[in-house]
Design a protein around this motif. Structure first.
Motif, PDB file in Angstrom:
ATOM      1  N   GLU A   1      -0.776 -38.755 -51.430  1.00 27.55           N
ATOM      2  CA  GLU A   1       0.095 -38.085 -50.463  1.00 27.55           C
ATOM      3  C   GLU A   1      -0.754 -37.089 -49.678  1.00 27.55           C
ATOM      4  OE1 GLU A   1       4.435 -37.006 -51.091  1.00 27.55           O
ATOM      5  OE2 GLU A   1       3.481 -35.036 -51.257  1.00 27.55           O
ATOM      6  N   MET A   2      -0.609 -37.093 -48.369  1.00 30.53           N
ATOM      7  CA  MET A   2      -1.393 -36.146 -47.560  1.00 30.53           C
ATOM      8  C   MET A   2      -0.537 -35.650 -46.400  1.00 30.53           C
ATOM      9  SD  MET A   2      -4.043 -38.745 -45.628  1.00 30.53           S
ATOM     10  CE  MET A   2      -3.468 -39.805 -44.274  1.00 30.53           C
ATOM     11  N   THR A   3      -0.700 -34.352 -46.108  1.00 30.65           N
ATOM     12  CA  THR A   3       0.017 -33.768 -44.974  1.00 30.65           C
ATOM     13  C   THR A   3      -1.015 -33.477 -43.901  1.00 30.65           C
ATOM     14  OG1 THR A   3       1.647 -32.822 -46.469  1.00 30.65           O
ATOM     15  CG2 THR A   3       1.541 -31.908 -44.236  1.00 30.65           C
ATOM     16  N   THR A   4      -1.055 -34.343 -42.908  1.00 33.59           N
ATOM     17  CA  THR A   4      -2.099 -34.263 -41.885  1.00 33.59           C
ATOM     18  C   THR A   4      -1.460 -34.285 -40.506  1.00 33.59           C
ATOM     19  OG1 THR A   4      -2.327 -36.658 -42.064  1.00 33.59           O
ATOM     20  CG2 THR A   4      -3.911 -35.318 -43.296  1.00 33.59           C
ATOM     21  N   GLU A   5      -2.278 -34.046 -39.507  1.00 29.47           N
ATOM     22  CA  GLU A   5      -1.766 -33.954 -38.141  1.00 29.47           C
ATOM     23  C   GLU A   5      -2.002 -35.291 -37.425  1.00 29.47           C
ATOM     24  OE1 GLU A   5      -3.613 -30.767 -35.971  1.00 29.47           O
ATOM     25  OE2 GLU A   5      -1.934 -30.589 -34.575  1.00 29.47           O
ATOM     26  N   LEU A   6      -0.913 -35.960 -37.109  1.00 26.93           N
ATOM     27  CA  LEU A   6      -0.992 -37.199 -36.333  1.00 26.93           C
ATOM     28  C   LEU A   6      -1.230 -36.828 -34.876  1.00 26.93           C
ATOM     29  CD1 LEU A   6      -0.497 -40.342 -36.079  1.00 26.93           C
ATOM     30  CD2 LEU A   6       1.878 -39.752 -35.604  1.00 26.93           C
ATOM     31  N   LYS A   7      -2.245 -37.426 -34.270  1.00 21.61           N
ATOM     32  CA  LYS A   7      -2.579 -37.070 -32.885  1.00 21.61           C
ATOM     33  C   LYS A   7      -2.403 -38.283 -31.982  1.00 21.61           C
ATOM     34  CE  LYS A   7      -5.725 -33.755 -34.829  1.00 21.61           C
ATOM     35  NZ  LYS A   7      -5.812 -34.240 -36.231  1.00 21.61           N
ATOM     36  N   CYS A   8      -1.511 -38.105 -31.024  1.00 15.69           N
ATOM     37  CA  CYS A   8      -1.286 -39.172 -30.061  1.00 15.69           C
ATOM     38  C   CYS A   8      -2.312 -39.034 -28.942  1.00 15.69           C
ATOM     39  CB  CYS A   8       0.119 -39.088 -29.482  1.00 15.69           C
ATOM     40  SG  CYS A   8       0.455 -40.385 -28.272  1.00 15.69           S
ATOM     41  N   ILE A   9      -2.746 -40.150 -28.428  1.00 21.88           N
ATOM     42  CA  ILE A   9      -3.734 -40.105 -27.349  1.00 21.88           C
ATOM     43  C   ILE A   9      -3.134 -39.471 -26.087  1.00 21.88           C
ATOM     44  CG2 ILE A   9      -3.282 -42.377 -26.314  1.00 21.88           C
ATOM     45  CD1 ILE A   9      -6.449 -42.700 -26.355  1.00 21.88           C
ATOM     46  N   GLU A  10      -1.793 -39.375 -26.044  1.00 15.26           N
ATOM     47  CA  GLU A  10      -1.146 -38.693 -24.916  1.00 15.26           C
ATOM     48  C   GLU A  10      -1.380 -37.187 -24.941  1.00 15.26           C
ATOM     49  OE1 GLU A  10       2.697 -41.638 -24.305  1.00 15.26           O
ATOM     50  OE2 GLU A  10       2.873 -39.888 -25.571  1.00 15.26           O
ATOM     51  N   GLY A  11      -1.717 -36.661 -26.125  1.00 16.44           N
ATOM     52  CA  GLY A  11      -2.000 -35.230 -26.197  1.00 16.44           C
ATOM     53  C   GLY A  11      -1.144 -34.456 -27.171  1.00 16.44           C
ATOM     54  N   TRP A  12       0.023 -35.021 -27.530  1.00 18.47           N
ATOM     55  CA  TRP A  12       0.846 -34.297 -28.502  1.00 18.47           C
ATOM     56  C   TRP A  12       0.380 -34.610 -29.909  1.00 18.47           C
ATOM     57  CZ3 TRP A  12       3.397 -37.537 -31.853  1.00 18.47           C
ATOM     58  CH2 TRP A  12       3.677 -38.836 -31.415  1.00 18.47           C
TER      59      TRP A  12
END
Lengths: 263, 239
Positions: free
Chosen positions: A137-148
């Motif tokens: 289990e990991m709590t990470t930041e999903l990064k969209c190529i759109e910038g959000w």
């Protein structure tokens, strides 16, 4: 006859030539000539670049630079470097951006993942067959190529563990194939991954998000999650996985984006 | 009779004129990228003062639906921007040019005086010198902003491999805001810069192209002939 006219006045002496004014004039002509040629060359280069034929949706010189950047990105990459983890309290639901390849309905029981690699027949796995592997289990930041971006708690099994447990992904001499190709059942969405990114310790075959089973919109029954790539590589509903040495096709790389898209 | 006075080093002029168009491409491609996620605004008490950017702005500049194009140009020209900037800084340090830009304790108050003078709120002109205090602060500041763009850019370009840099800058979204704010800063710098260049006139502008300025001859020229010497970088180092 009148008196002889007076002699015309002597012409005033020519003003002394100003050497500084002459010098700056020379310098100015030369500098503006050089500057003009440089500006024309720059504009010419720009016009050239803007009119090159497209390679994967962008002018081909820019596609070449994407490849140079990929080379630099691979040089910078370290499999031991992990994306930061966050307090699960910060986790939230990411936007649903991609629907390419989305099945009409979730069918966990009927879902299979077919793995192929050169010289080996396809092997088919059911979701239950991934359950024996250690859960992560990991709590990470999903990064969209759109910038959000969005902090999300993902859980599932490491793709690397799955591959190792079933003896997949290696050539007869024991070395890894260069690439992993993933595709949805209808072939509508497909991504290519370099093997190091696919086998990164934070690359998961994920079946749960924020403490609940994945919803269909987010990829149920199983999706791939990576912290070393933008969201576009985090394929939902994959049913085929291939190990290969040829560069795999990639949905967004065919539409102008960087094939590597490494973070 | 006027005399020629050397003002700007050849290399500095080159770096300056290369940087302009490269930065323009970076800002343009950056706005193509920003369009696809554009939540930034300045508001006070629930009232939006400035929205980055209104729809008419994107439409007028044809900035819509260009994310892939923007990324491709941004990640190509970033090399030119970084290389030109790093060479400029290295050259400035090596040549000693940095001494002409170095602010000191009195620079901030003097810069304020310059600003007041330029706004016609103060009579006294700034003391003569190659760069006045406001220029020193602006030019050192804009180079610092360039470094900031490079670092915040790297932080959002490789936030996993360079996670420590991203963390130091306050995280991925904070680094993105900073990267954007610096771009707005370039816009403001550009407006003031162009205004001041227009105000200062042709002789000043020409010096950024040729390197030389015509100065009124208040004293005997040091070398008599006034012929311009080639701009050898280290020779100017101690000025």
């Amino acid at each position: 006859m009148g008196p002889t006219p007076p002699p015309p006045p002597a012409r005033p002496p020519a003003p002394p030539r100003d050497p500084a004014a002459e010098a700056i004039g020379r310098l100015t002509r030369r500098a503006f000539l050089v500057g003009g040629v440089a500006a024309a060359a720059g504009l010419g280069g720009w016009a050239w670049l803007r009119t090159r034929g497209a390679a994967g949706g962008v002018p081909w010189p820019l596609r070449q630079v994407h490849r140079v950047n990929e080379w630099a990105g691979r040089g910078l990459y370290s499999g031991g470097r992990l994306a930061p983890e966050f307090d699960p309290a910060r986790a939230g639901e990411p936007m649903v951006n991609g629907n390419h390849g989305r099945p009409a309905a979730a069918d966990p029981a009927g879902w299979t993942l077919t793995v192929t690699q050169p010289g080996v027949g396809p092997r088919t796995f059911r979701q239950a067959e991934t359950a024996s592997l250690p859960r992560v289990e990991m709590t990470t930041e999903l990064k969209c190529i759109e910038g959000w971006s969005q902090v999300v708690t993902w859980s599932g099994v490491r793709l690397a563990d799955f591959v190792a447990a079933h003896g997949l992904g290696r050539r007869p001499d024991g070395t890894l194939y260069d690439y992993v190709a993933l595709e949805t059942a209808d072939g509508a969405y497909y991504v290519g991954l370099d093997a190091p990114s696919a086998l990164h310790p934070q690359t998961l075959l994920c079946d749960a998000m924020n403490g609940a089973p994945l919803t269909v919109a987010h990829g149920a029954p199983l999706r791939v999650v990576l912290t070393v790539k933008y969201g576009i590589k985090n394929i939902k509903w994959p049913t085929a996985l291939r190990f290969q040495d040829e560069l795999p096709a990639d949905y967004w790389a065919e539409r102008g984006y960087d094939w590597y898209s490494g973070l | 009779m006027a005399r020629l006075e050397h003002k700007h080093l050849r290399a500095v002029r080159y770096f300056h004129w290369v940087n302009g168009p490269v930065l323009l491409v970076m800002v343009w491609s950056g706005m193509l990228i920003y369009w696809s996620y554009d939540p930034y605004q300045i508001s006070a008490g629930g009232f939006v003062l400035v929205k980055f950017f209104p729809d008419w702005f994107y439409r007028a500049l044809d900035l819509e639906n260009g994310l892939a194009t923007g990324l491709a140009y941004h990640f190509a020209f970033m090399w030119l921007f970084a290389l030109n900037g790093l060479l400029y800084v290295a050259y400035t340090l090596w040549s000693g040019h940095w001494r002409e830009l170095r602010p000191d304790r009195r620079t901030p108050i003097e810069a304020l005086h310059v600003a007041l003078h330029d706004l016609r709120l103060r009579k006294e002109p700034p003391p003569p010198g190659k760069f006045n205090a406001a220029q020193k602060l602006s030019y050192v500041g804009v180079v610092g902003m360039g470094a900031g763009s490079l670092l915040t850019g790297l932080a959002i370009y490789k936030p996993t491999q360079l996670w420590w840099l991203t963390s130091v800058l306050g995280g991925y979204q904070t680094a993105r805001v900073l990267h954007f704010a610096l771009t707005i800063g370039y816009g403001l710098f550009f407006v003031v810069h162009i205004g001041q260049v227009v105000r200062a006139g042709w002789n000043n502008f020409r010096s950024m192209v040729t390197g030389y300025e015509l100065a009124p001859d208040t004293q005997e020229a040091p070398h008599g002939t006034n012929s311009p010497a080639p701009a050898g970088p280290p020779a100017r180092a101690a000025s």
